[in-house]
Design an enzyme around this catalytic site. Structure first.
Site, PDB file in Angstrom:
ATOM      1  N   ILE A   1       4.996  -6.394  -2.263  1.00 49.30           N
ATOM      2  CA  ILE A   1       5.521  -6.978  -0.863  1.00 49.30           C
ATOM      3  C   ILE A   1       6.829  -7.346  -1.372  1.00 49.30           C
ATOM      4  O   ILE A   1       7.203  -8.052  -2.478  1.00 49.30           O
ATOM      5  CB  ILE A   1       4.534  -8.232  -0.616  1.00 49.30           C
ATOM      6  CG1 ILE A   1       2.909  -8.017  -0.874  1.00 49.30           C
ATOM      7  CG2 ILE A   1       4.987  -8.808   0.505  1.00 49.30           C
ATOM      8  CD1 ILE A   1       2.874  -6.918   0.358  1.00 49.30           C
ATOM      9  N   LEU A   2       7.615  -7.328  -0.421  1.00 51.17           N
ATOM     10  CA  LEU A   2       9.247  -7.633  -0.585  1.00 51.17           C
ATOM     11  C   LEU A   2       9.337  -9.088  -0.104  1.00 51.17           C
ATOM     12  O   LEU A   2       8.856  -9.186   1.144  1.00 51.17           O
ATOM     13  CB  LEU A   2      10.074  -6.954  -0.100  1.00 51.17           C
ATOM     14  CG  LEU A   2       9.889  -5.212  -0.648  1.00 51.17           C
ATOM     15  CD1 LEU A   2      10.718  -4.328   0.269  1.00 51.17           C
ATOM     16  CD2 LEU A   2      10.548  -5.208  -2.051  1.00 51.17           C
TER      17      LEU A   2
ATOM     18  N   ASP B   1       8.976  -6.176   8.038  1.00 53.93           N
ATOM     19  CA  ASP B   1       9.440  -7.607   8.302  1.00 53.93           C
ATOM     20  C   ASP B   1       8.735  -8.334   7.065  1.00 53.93           C
ATOM     21  O   ASP B   1       8.242  -7.938   6.060  1.00 53.93           O
ATOM     22  CB  ASP B   1       8.995  -8.243   9.663  1.00 53.93           C
ATOM     23  CG  ASP B   1       7.528  -8.190   9.870  1.00 53.93           C
ATOM     24  OD1 ASP B   1       6.799  -7.928   8.765  1.00 53.93           O
ATOM     25  OD2 ASP B   1       7.159  -8.306  10.938  1.00 53.93           O
TER      26      ASP B   1
ATOM     27  N   GLY C   1       6.005 -10.037   6.905  1.00 50.43           N
ATOM     28  CA  GLY C   1       4.303  -9.892   6.735  1.00 50.43           C
ATOM     29  C   GLY C   1       4.016  -8.931   5.944  1.00 50.43           C
ATOM     30  O   GLY C   1       4.895  -7.979   5.391  1.00 50.43           O
TER      31      GLY C   1
ATOM     32  N   ASP D   1       2.668  -5.590   6.485  1.00 47.96           N
ATOM     33  CA  ASP D   1       2.542  -4.416   7.197  1.00 47.96           C
ATOM     34  C   ASP D   1       2.492  -4.751   8.666  1.00 47.96           C
ATOM     35  O   ASP D   1       1.774  -4.379   9.567  1.00 47.96           O
ATOM     36  CB  ASP D   1       1.258  -3.546   6.964  1.00 47.96           C
ATOM     37  CG  ASP D   1       1.368  -2.961   5.590  1.00 47.96           C
ATOM     38  OD1 ASP D   1       2.475  -2.603   5.151  1.00 47.96           O
ATOM     39  OD2 ASP D   1       0.250  -2.905   4.968  1.00 47.96           O
TER      40      ASP D   1
ATOM     41  N   ASN E   1       8.790   1.499   6.145  1.00 53.51           N
ATOM     42  CA  ASN E   1       7.695   1.567   5.319  1.00 53.51           C
ATOM     43  C   ASN E   1       6.833   2.591   6.145  1.00 53.51           C
ATOM     44  O   ASN E   1       6.619   2.839   7.073  1.00 53.51           O
ATOM     45  CB  ASN E   1       6.906   0.359   5.177  1.00 53.51           C
ATOM     46  CG  ASN E   1       5.788   0.331   4.180  1.00 53.51           C
ATOM     47  OD1 ASN E   1       5.901   0.973   3.200  1.00 53.51           O
ATOM     48  ND2 ASN E   1       4.379  -0.099   4.651  1.00 53.51           N
ATOM     49  N   THR E   2       5.898   3.524   5.018  1.00 54.29           N
ATOM     50  CA  THR E   2       4.938   4.149   5.611  1.00 54.29           C
ATOM     51  C   THR E   2       3.564   3.713   5.197  1.00 54.29           C
ATOM     52  O   THR E   2       3.538   3.341   4.029  1.00 54.29           O
ATOM     53  CB  THR E   2       5.024   5.672   5.361  1.00 54.29           C
ATOM     54  OG1 THR E   2       4.059   6.434   5.533  1.00 54.29           O
ATOM     55  CG2 THR E   2       5.199   5.791   3.617  1.00 54.29           C
ATOM     56  N   HIS E   3       2.641   3.605   6.016  1.00 52.74           N
ATOM     57  CA  HIS E   3       1.267   2.932   5.770  1.00 52.74           C
ATOM     58  C   HIS E   3       0.250   3.881   6.037  1.00 52.74           C
ATOM     59  O   HIS E   3       0.269   4.480   7.423  1.00 52.74           O
ATOM     60  CB  HIS E   3       1.233   1.457   6.459  1.00 52.74           C
ATOM     61  CG  HIS E   3      -0.063   1.064   6.227  1.00 52.74           C
ATOM     62  ND1 HIS E   3      -0.361   0.254   4.986  1.00 52.74           N
ATOM     63  CD2 HIS E   3      -1.232   0.799   6.986  1.00 52.74           C
ATOM     64  CE1 HIS E   3      -1.734  -0.133   5.304  1.00 52.74           C
ATOM     65  NE2 HIS E   3      -2.188   0.210   6.361  1.00 52.74           N
TER      66      HIS E   3
HETATM   67  C1  GRF Z   1       0.732   6.695   0.723  1.00 54.96           C
HETATM   68  O1  GRF Z   1      -0.400   7.253   1.426  1.00 54.96           O
HETATM   69  C2  GRF Z   1       1.149   5.440   1.076  1.00 54.96           C
HETATM   70  O2  GRF Z   1       1.495   5.295   2.473  1.00 54.96           O
HETATM   71  C3  GRF Z   1       0.548   5.004   0.364  1.00 54.96           C
HETATM   72  O3  GRF Z   1       0.321   5.060  -1.057  1.00 54.96           O
HETATM   73  C4  GRF Z   1       0.285   6.533  -0.713  1.00 54.96           C
HETATM   74  C5  GRF Z   1       1.544   7.062  -1.824  1.00 54.96           C
HETATM   75  O4  GRF Z   1       1.678   8.400  -1.882  1.00 54.96           O
HETATM   76  N1  GRF Z   1       0.797   3.301   0.221  1.00 54.96           N
HETATM   77  P1  GRF Z   1       2.677   9.230  -2.537  1.00 54.96           P
HETATM   78  O5  GRF Z   1       3.229   8.481  -3.972  1.00 54.96           O
HETATM   79  O6  GRF Z   1       3.944   9.067  -1.820  1.00 54.96           O
HETATM   80  O7  GRF Z   1       2.058  10.375  -3.028  1.00 54.96           O
END
Ligand code: GRF
Length: 213
Positions: free
Chosen positions: A105-106, A154, A156, A158, A120-122
């Site tokens: 968490i940042l 932000d 929070g 995610d 971010n990707t979740h």
């Molecule tokens: C991804 O699914 C990301 O969203 C999650 O952990 C995984 C990381 O995968 N938090 P990688 O290290 O990019 O292969």
């Protein structure tokens, strides 16, 4: 220009991306595969990890991209680590900071250094199943469709405005691992496409809505 570890940073056409990653780095690998195409409009100029053993660091090295480790254990406390991390990222003069499997968490002290420029990707369809176990939590809940989300960060967990999402069906025989692998396929494509669009066209945030262009 030098990174903290002394690597030169090559001049880069297009938007400058700094990728933060804690793990294997398959999302980073997808961005690295895209960035050599000049039409992509963005280039990974630096990789920063909190873990010295992160596979993402090997990917960066193999791609000739400068990298640096900023490990929490090397700092007195979380506040000092956030400052150290922001300093390390800032060295690369990023246009966009991309969290790609970065499992920390940042603090606001980090985010205010790159206002509105951290994404971010979740691996779930936010706002459902935020946090470190989004895949497991979706499976345990019993949803039939899950997916992935690219969002503005932000302060929070995610909770930031959503830029893009993709859906992935849950199969009857899925376990956490099989489901996560299918989500990661969709996630890589979504991240590459979304970061490219944001880099080329810009991003407007209007309340809860994040609009590309
Ligand atoms: C991804 O699914 C990301 O969203 C999650 O952990 C995984 C990381 O995968 N938090 P990688 O290290 O990019 O292969």
């Amino acid at each position: 220009m030098q990174t903290p570890s002394g690597h030169p940073v090559a001049p880069a056409p297009g938007a400058r991306l700094v990728v933060l990653a804690s793990g294997g780095g398959s999302n980073l690998a997808a961005l690295l595969a895209a960035h050599d195409d000049g039409a992509y409009g963005a280039r990974v100029v630096g990789v920063v990890s909190d873990k010295p053993a992160a596979g993402a660091l090997d990917l960066a090295r193999d791609a000739g991209v400068a990298s640096v480790v900023v490990a929490p254990g090397d700092f007195d406390d979380r506040a000092a680590w956030n400052v150290g991390l922001a300093d390390a990222v800032d060295v690369f003069r990023p246009d966009w900071v991309v969290l790609a499997g970065f499992m920390r968490i940042l603090a606001p002290s980090f985010l205010t250094r790159f206002p509105g420029r951290v994404v971010n990707t979740h691996p779930a369809l936010l706002p459902s199943f935020p946090g470190a176990h989004g895949v497991r939590d979706a499976l345990t809940y019993g949803v039939r469709v899950t997916g992935c989300t690219v969002h503005v960060v932000d302060d929070g967990v995610d909770t930031g405005p959503i830029i893009a999402q993709a859906t992935v069906p849950v199969l009857d025989d899925d376990d956490e691992s099989s489901l996560h692998e299918r989500i990661k396929v969709a996630e890589r494509a979504l991240l590459v496409e979304t970061v490219g669009r944001v880099a080329r066209e810009g991003l407007r945030v209007d309340g809860r809505r994040a609009l590309v262009g």
